[in-house]
Structures are given as structure tokens and as C-alpha cells.
Scaffold this active site. Sequence first.
Site, short mmCIF file in Angstrom:
data_model
loop_
_atom_site.label_atom_id
_atom_site.label_comp_id
_atom_site.label_asym_id
_atom_site.label_seq_id
_atom_site.Cartn_x
_atom_site.Cartn_y
_atom_site.Cartn_z
N LYS B 190 0.84 -1.19 0.00
CA LYS B 190 0.00 0.00 0.00
C LYS B 190 0.88 1.25 0.00
O LYS B 190 1.80 1.36 0.79
CB LYS B 190 -0.91 -0.02 1.22
CG LYS B 190 -1.87 -1.20 1.21
CD LYS B 190 -2.66 -1.31 2.50
CE LYS B 190 -1.79 -1.72 3.67
NZ LYS B 190 -2.58 -2.03 4.89
N THR B 266 -8.26 9.10 8.46
CA THR B 266 -7.55 7.95 7.88
C THR B 266 -7.37 6.82 8.88
O THR B 266 -6.75 5.80 8.57
CB THR B 266 -6.14 8.38 7.41
OG1 THR B 266 -5.48 9.01 8.51
CG2 THR B 266 -6.23 9.36 6.26
N GLY B 268 -7.79 3.62 10.58
CA GLY B 268 -8.42 2.35 10.19
C GLY B 268 -8.45 2.09 8.70
O GLY B 268 -9.15 1.19 8.24
N THR B 269 -7.65 2.84 7.93
CA THR B 269 -7.64 2.66 6.47
C THR B 269 -7.21 1.25 6.08
O THR B 269 -7.84 0.59 5.23
CB THR B 269 -6.69 3.69 5.82
OG1 THR B 269 -7.12 5.00 6.18
CG2 THR B 269 -6.69 3.56 4.31
N GLY B 270 -6.13 0.76 6.70
CA GLY B 270 -5.61 -0.57 6.37
C GLY B 270 -6.58 -1.68 6.71
O GLY B 270 -6.78 -2.61 5.92
N CYS B 271 -7.22 -1.55 7.88
CA CYS B 271 -8.22 -2.55 8.29
C CYS B 271 -9.34 -2.60 7.27
O CYS B 271 -9.76 -3.67 6.83
CB CYS B 271 -8.82 -2.18 9.65
SG CYS B 271 -7.60 -1.91 10.95
#
Lengths: 544, 544
Positions: B190, B266, B268-271
Site C-alpha cells: 500500500k 484515515t 483504520g484505512t488498512g483494516c
Amino acid sequence: MITPSAQAPPVLTIAGSDCSGGAGVQADLKTFCAYGCYGAGAFTALTAQNTTGVEDVHPVPPSFIEKQVEMVLSDIDVKAIKTGMLFDAENTRAVVHSLNSHYTSKRKPPIICDPVCVSTSGHTLLHPDALEVLAHDLFPLTTLITPNKSEAELLLSQNGFPTFIKTVEDMISAASRMILVFASGAVLIKGGHINTSVEEIRSLEEKNPQIRVIRQGLLGDNMEILLISMERIDAAVNPGLVVDVLQERGGETTLFVRPRVESASTHGTGCTLSAAIACSLAHGNSLIGAVESATAYTHLAIETAKPIGKGHGPLNHLHSTSKTLIPSPTTRNPYPFTRYLINNTASSWKAYVEHDFVRLLGKGTLPRSAFNHFIIQDYHYLKYYSRAYGLLAAKSSTYAEIGSATQKVLDILHEINTHETFCQTFGITQEELESTPESTATTAYGGYMIDTGLRGYGEVGLWLKKEASKEGSWVLLENNPYKKWMDDYSGPRYQQAVKLGLDVIEGRALNDPPTPARLDEWRSVWERCTLLEKGFWDAAMEHA
Amino acid sequence: MITPSAQAPPVLTIAGSDCSGGAGVQADLKTFCAYGCYGAGAFTALTAQNTTGVEDVHPVPPSFIEKQVEMVLSDIDVKAIKTGMLFDAENTRAVVHSLNSHYTSKRKPPIICDPVCVSTSGHTLLHPDALEVLAHDLFPLTTLITPNKSEAELLLSQNGFPTFIKTVEDMISAASRMILVFASGAVLIKGGHINTSVEEIRSLEEKNPQIRVIRQGLLGDNMEILLISMERIDAAVNPGLVVDVLQERGGETTLFVRPRVESASTHGTGCTLSAAIACSLAHGNSLIGAVESATAYTHLAIETAKPIGKGHGPLNHLHSTSKTLIPSPTTRNPYPFTRYLINNTASSWKAYVEHDFVRLLGKGTLPRSAFNHFIIQDYHYLKYYSRAYGLLAAKSSTYAEIGSATQKVLDILHEINTHETFCQTFGITQEELESTPESTATTAYGGYMIDTGLRGYGEVGLWLKKEASKEGSWVLLENNPYKKWMDDYSGPRYQQAVKLGLDVIEGRALNDPPTPARLDEWRSVWERCTLLEKGFWDAAMEHA
């Protein structure tokens, strides 16, 4: 209930986890989503369970419960709170303590307490020693407590009033008693385990005219027509009923009555109901309104559930949720619907915008004969176009829509005026304009336009302008015989008209979001319009 | 993505809790809802955190992690799994062990591993000693791992390849390297922390023609028209870009390119991204399709987020979710839309169904003159009615719709035939039928019908039948001159036609769910039709 542009009101659940997703914080968060609320969730305990039962419980340390609630309430402006499984006395005390330290006269979101004692499958979820803490420390903070039959019996018996609830009348007395014994703002006794009938409710109503009855999902008068495809009409007309009894501190008693659903998908019903009440309160509804909304939501979630797992399956929390295909406009993407249309008809759109006719026009080498054919046909076409907007005005239902359609007609009349002047400079007389017959392309496109109302010259004008601005551009700006045409369509007046058109289309997509089938229909209408506009230029080139 | 009638595919997340709701299992469950998936969630650790940072972590005992995963996988047919924060080596091992014991060659849902190491706010969420377990025991089970820049650097360095990722080219090399070093099916690095531009991507594409570039939310060619209301056109045409790099084991490299959004929302974007990939896979999409859907979903969730909390706020998980106002049909409520209409126009509907005309007709005491007026006007009216269905057939876009509209026309023609026979027995000749002028009520109603297509005689017939079945009923069944009329409209043939009509209306509401404004419009059309039908009988009574 969801208004995409509004802020989602934050709601906090303080409860246990059901890893299988049907109950506890998991069910609460799903309900928050269905209600368009922002969900936060602090844990009192974790369970290892599934639809067949509870395997094990891992309690969370009391100090860690306090830290979680503290982190949420110190940062987020929570509009309602619900509590679920609290596990034991210590953990219940921790919840009470953390709530108390954040409750001020200024900030006091409603608290709904679901006094979870035993799971559907029979597992103890609240140690008996916690009952006193619940009753004496937590209930006084609450707007509403939502016991089922057994929990109401247990709580009353524990506090010196041995109680057995078997009928709706028992529920009503127990609810009144609870209001006297406990300090909650209101009590909702859930009647999932009590059977009643249309007659019993009617006779109760006659005996107690002060009781309000809210009927939900029951066939009303003159609804025989709805039974047309049912096999068991008797069961539909006279179903077994479920009643929830709401007793408010002011004295009002309200019964929420609906047909009993025979279903194995009931795991997490209590969690879902109390979560839904919290959401509805967070949206600003009254307590009765919130209970009415939440019981209807929960009823449908049971009724529409499909089996999951081998035991008592979860509810269908998403029964009233659907997906919008066009995103809401943002600063970066103010015209998401038009963008979707262009993206999904890219090759036709490009063939139209970057047509040879446009390129030669930009270079200034377009044969005069081709341009004359085009401009005369465009003159005819604009008549259809203005009439299409007249039709839109006639079909509009608000003054705003009528106004913007009418403004478009005026813009087109202005464009026609420019055409007339322009044609004069090209030596085309008014008589010639009126008498030249419409070509097939003009007629076809004009007829189609009556149904739709789109036009892409704005893009053509802007594309030429962009190309012209590049170094060593192929576009001839000075001494181009078609300069006025290019300037007109890239100029502020026409672009303002384009903006108005975009706003109308986008507003329609936003206020009446299309289903997949309708979106595809719109896309193909857009593409046909684009190809017809292209056909317009193809026809002109045949006169080159 | 949501199809309300289909089973929601179950998806499991194994991760940490963020009590403030923006990240972890909470964010995953919200994403599952947005994707129309059934969510289950097992915990590896709890955190006490909010938008400003992580206050504390409470790890879950490894044996309890295993129990949770075991309970879910032994009961629910999970279609995809994602893992998030795993906390330490022991807990990672527990996750691996529980997954392994449920993985068979027959049942192997895809696993997406988000190798969460550090929170946005800098808190360690994975102990360093867990990295090896992650790499050697968990990765081999996965379909995809989704590290960000730092996680990719850490994982590669830890495994003997000191790596620094600064450019998109670095990302591409690192992704290829990871596929060689680790045994996951694919790697998605990412690029949220790497800046790039339209030019850089274009030049990368030219140098490496084997790389596939998927552009998302970027203005394409010929989209100048969409910039019409923007202040900073340069930024829109040439925005800073974000790239995610997908490297598949087969060798394919795909870049997902979109404009960078400057936003504090942003957390919690990865979750959210890994949860969305799992959902899309659970719906049966390809890996590239799933990453494309998930990156677009996450991008919009950031772009449309409103601030919540004092720090890095959560995403707007519900950006593409809306509420349907009419519930889906169920066995108990097969006609929810019609039911809504009747419920919300109850008094007009009752005034029509239980009209004096109907009561006198039921009693057999309706003056013949009133009935004759009615039946002649109804004869005229049926012409409009059949034409309305002809129009519907002409406007239908599927053969099924054309077929059912045509069947309605045939049903009406049959009804007209019955009328003619009936009129003869009442001494009204065919000439009289044809020559009697239409009354105003007939004309008004007929015209209105052309637009709508509703009719309530079915309910009237059934109501009379129901009243007749009561003990000591006021309805005269024998020797009632209007018996045939009552029998016709409560009889199977007419009721079958009513059912067909109901199915058409309900199908329309189900396939194209109304917005609040449209629903209210439909309600008022229904009510006007009802009142016009009532006007029909008012007019007849004037001839009594």
C-alpha cells in the site's frame, strides 16, 4: 433513516463479544450500520460461542473496561449508549463508574440497559451477585431498561417481589411494579415468550382505555386483497401475537403488538432491539417512536433471516439496507453521475468529442460546405432541444425544476439568436435557414432528445480550448473562420448553461439513486445521444 | 453489491478491537455491512484507544483465541477470512493453529493477512518476535498479504533483505522480492506514504509495458466538462497520486492509481481495505477485481468522511449504503408495497371499499337506476383501463412485462364481455351501452388511470364476501339482484387478475426501490385513484 450527507450520530455499546457475529457488540454494530449511526464498542467480556451455544467466557478486567469507555467518551460526542452483557458485579461496577465520571448535567446521552442474564442457549451471562449492582447503581442512570420475561421475574423477585409472568396482564403489572421498584426512566418488558391473540388485546384495550396499543405488521381493515396468495388465510387474519409492554415513569403504558414469527433465527434478538432503540433515540426520536421503530426493525430482521449455522441462527440486520451505485458528490468529484456516464461510454464519447469535423474546425480547414450543412441542421435541431426542455418544465413537479428547465429554454433561444447572426456573416439568409429541409440525422436526434435532454458541445468547446493552449498546438486561433463558434461554446455563457444541465442531472441521480438496471438504461441513453451527436457531424462531413 | 434476496456470504475477521470504532474488528464489521456480507469477528487483543492514540492493550489468551475461531469455523460456512492485529508470537501461533485445523482441501476460504505492526499513532501492535511466526507460519496460508511501506520494509529487512521504499519503482521491486521471500499467494504493498504523479506513472508504464495500470477516480480524456465548477483546475487535472502495487505469484504486476486525498480521516484505512478485499472475494470476484473494488471503496470512505473525535478520525464506511423504505416481501407479507399504500391512505380506502353504494348493493336494496348508471359508466371506463395496459405494454422493456400487461388487457376484455351479458339481463341494450355519454367522473378517472393502473374492485368483492360469511350478516346472498356482480369480483378469475396486478406493482417497488419523495408521490397517486373510484360511486348514488 439514512441521509448520506448528514453526520452519522455516534452510538456506543458496552457489552460482550459474540465471535459468531449474531449477538453482542457484533449485532449492535450491524444494527448501528442499518440505522446510519457511527458505532463505537467497548467490551466487558468475550465469549467463544456460535449458533449452537456458548463454549466459554473470557471476562475483561474491570480497569480495562473503564479505560475503553473513558477513551470513547472523552473523544467522541456520543448521542446514545446501550449496555448488554456485563458478566459480573465487578465489571458492572466498572461500567457504572466510567459512565458516572462522564455524566454531567450538560452531557447526558440516553442510556438503554439490556439486563442480559442468560443466553438463548441457557448459558449464564451475568453472575447473580451483579443483579444488585445493576438494580441499584446502573438502572438509575438509564432512560430505559429492556428485560425479557425471565429477567423481569428475576429482578423483581430478587428485590422482594416474587413474580411470575404468564399473560399480557402479568406483563403490564410487572412493568408498573418495576417502575416503582427501580429508578430507570422507563421499562420495556419483551414478550417473546408470552403468547397472546387479537381478541385478548382487544379485550384488554376495552377494559383499560388508558393503555395505548400500537399495532405493527398486522392486517388492518379492508386488506383482504393482500391475502390473495396465502395458503393459510386464517393464520394471517388471526395470527398468534407478540407484545412488548412499555411503561414510562409518567404513567403511560404502551403495547407494541405484532404477529409472532415462528423462526429459528432469533439469536441476538434482545441485543438488536436495544441497539435499535439507542440508534433511534440518537437520531432524535421520542422513546415511543424509538421503540416502535426498533420493534418493527427487529421483527423484519427475524422474518427475513436466512439460516446460518446449525443452531439458533442470527437475524438479518441488513434487511432494509441497499447499495447506492453513484457515490455522493464531493469537492474533488462534484459530478459523479456524469463522470460515471463518460467513463462507461468512453470510446463513443471520444469519437464524438475528437471527431474529424472538430479537428478540421480547430485547424480552420473545415470546408465551408460541411460547416454550412452543420449549422443549418443545428438550427433545426435547437428547436427540438428547446421543446424538450419545455416538456421537462411541463413534467416537473417543483418550481425549482420548472425554473431551471425554463432557463434552459431561454439559453437555447439565445443560442439560436447567435446562430442567426453567425449564419448571416456566412452568407446564409434567414429564408435559407427556415427552408432547408431537416436531414435524417437531425430528425432522429431531435426526436431522441425529446426523451432525454443531453448535449456535449460544452466538452467539444473545452477540448479545443485545452488543445489550443498547448505549445505548438494544431489549433488555429487567429484568422480561423470558425473562431466565433469555438469561442461561443467554450465561453462563459454556454458553460454556465452546461453547468446548469449538469446540476439537474446530478441532482436527479442524488435524490433518486438508480438501481443497477436503471443505471444501465441511463448509460445506454447517454451513449445513444453521444452517437447521434456524432452522426450529426458524420452527415456534415458528407457535404465536405 | 447487495442483492437483498441473496444469502449474505459470511466473512470472518480475526483481529483486535478498537473501542472507538474506527479500526480493528469494528471497522471490519462496518465494511462487511457495506458489502452485504455476514460478519463474524474473533478477537486477538482489545485496545483502549480513540482517534488521538492507543492508551492500553489487553491481549486475549491464546487458548481463548483458538476457541473463538474454532466456534466460528465449525458452525458457519465462512467464504473469506481476514486477519488484522495479532499482538504477539503466541497469539499469532494460536491463530495459525486454529486456521490449520479447519483447513482441508475441500474447504479453503481465501485468507487476507493485513500484517498490522504499528498503529497510525505509533503504538506497537505486533511484538517483534511475532514477525517470524507471521512470515513462516501464517503467510503460507494466505491468498494475499497487504503490508504498507514500513511493514514491507520491516518484513524484508527481518528476512535478510534490508529495504527502503521511497518511490513507486521501489514498491514494485519490494513486492517482487516479497513474492520470492514469502509464501503468500500475492502481495499488495500500500502506497499511502509514497507520493507520485501522473507523469511518473506514465513513464513507468512506457518503460514496463508488462505492468497493468488501473486508474481509479482520475479524470480521463475528454472530461474537461467536469471541471466546470472547480476552483483549482490544475490540482484536479494533475493531482498528487497514491499507488498500491499488487504482485501475484504468477508474475503479474498491477498498479492501482488514484488521486491523493488530504484528510485527517484515515484511522483504520488498512483494516478497511483488507476487510473490503475479503468481502469482494467472498462475493466471488477475482483478486484484481477485489483489490480494485476495495481500493475504490476505501478511497471514497476517506473522501466522504466527516470529522469525528479530536485526532485522526474514522472513515465513512456507509458512503454507499442507503435505506430501503419498503421491506422485502416475505411469506407473511407478500405485498409490502400495497400494504404500505393501504396503511397510509386508510381513511380514503375505507370510504371507497365500504361506500353506501357497496352496502346497498350487498343488501340488495340499491336502486336499479344507480346501478345502471354505474355499470354503463364502468363499461366506458374499462376502455381507458384496457388502453392504459396497452400503453404499459408499449412502455415495457422486457418480454415478461409486456406479457403481463397484455394478459391484463385480455382480462379486461373478458370483464367487458361479462358486463355486456350482465347489462342484457338488466335490460340495457348494446346500443344504449355504446351511446350513453361518459360522465365527468368516468372521463376524469379514465384519464388518470392511463398514468397509473390501479383498481380496487377486488377488495370490494372480498370485503362483501367476508361480511357475508359473518353470522347474521347484513349482506343478502340469495335473491340479491346484484349477486352476479358480487360473485364476479370475489371470484377466482377476477382475483387472479388482481394478483397479477399486485405482482407487477410489487415487482416494480422491489426492483426499483423508491426514495422518500418518490414513495410519497406513489402514495398520493394511490390515494387520488381511490378517491376517483369513490367519486364513481358518488356519481351513481346521485342517480338513485
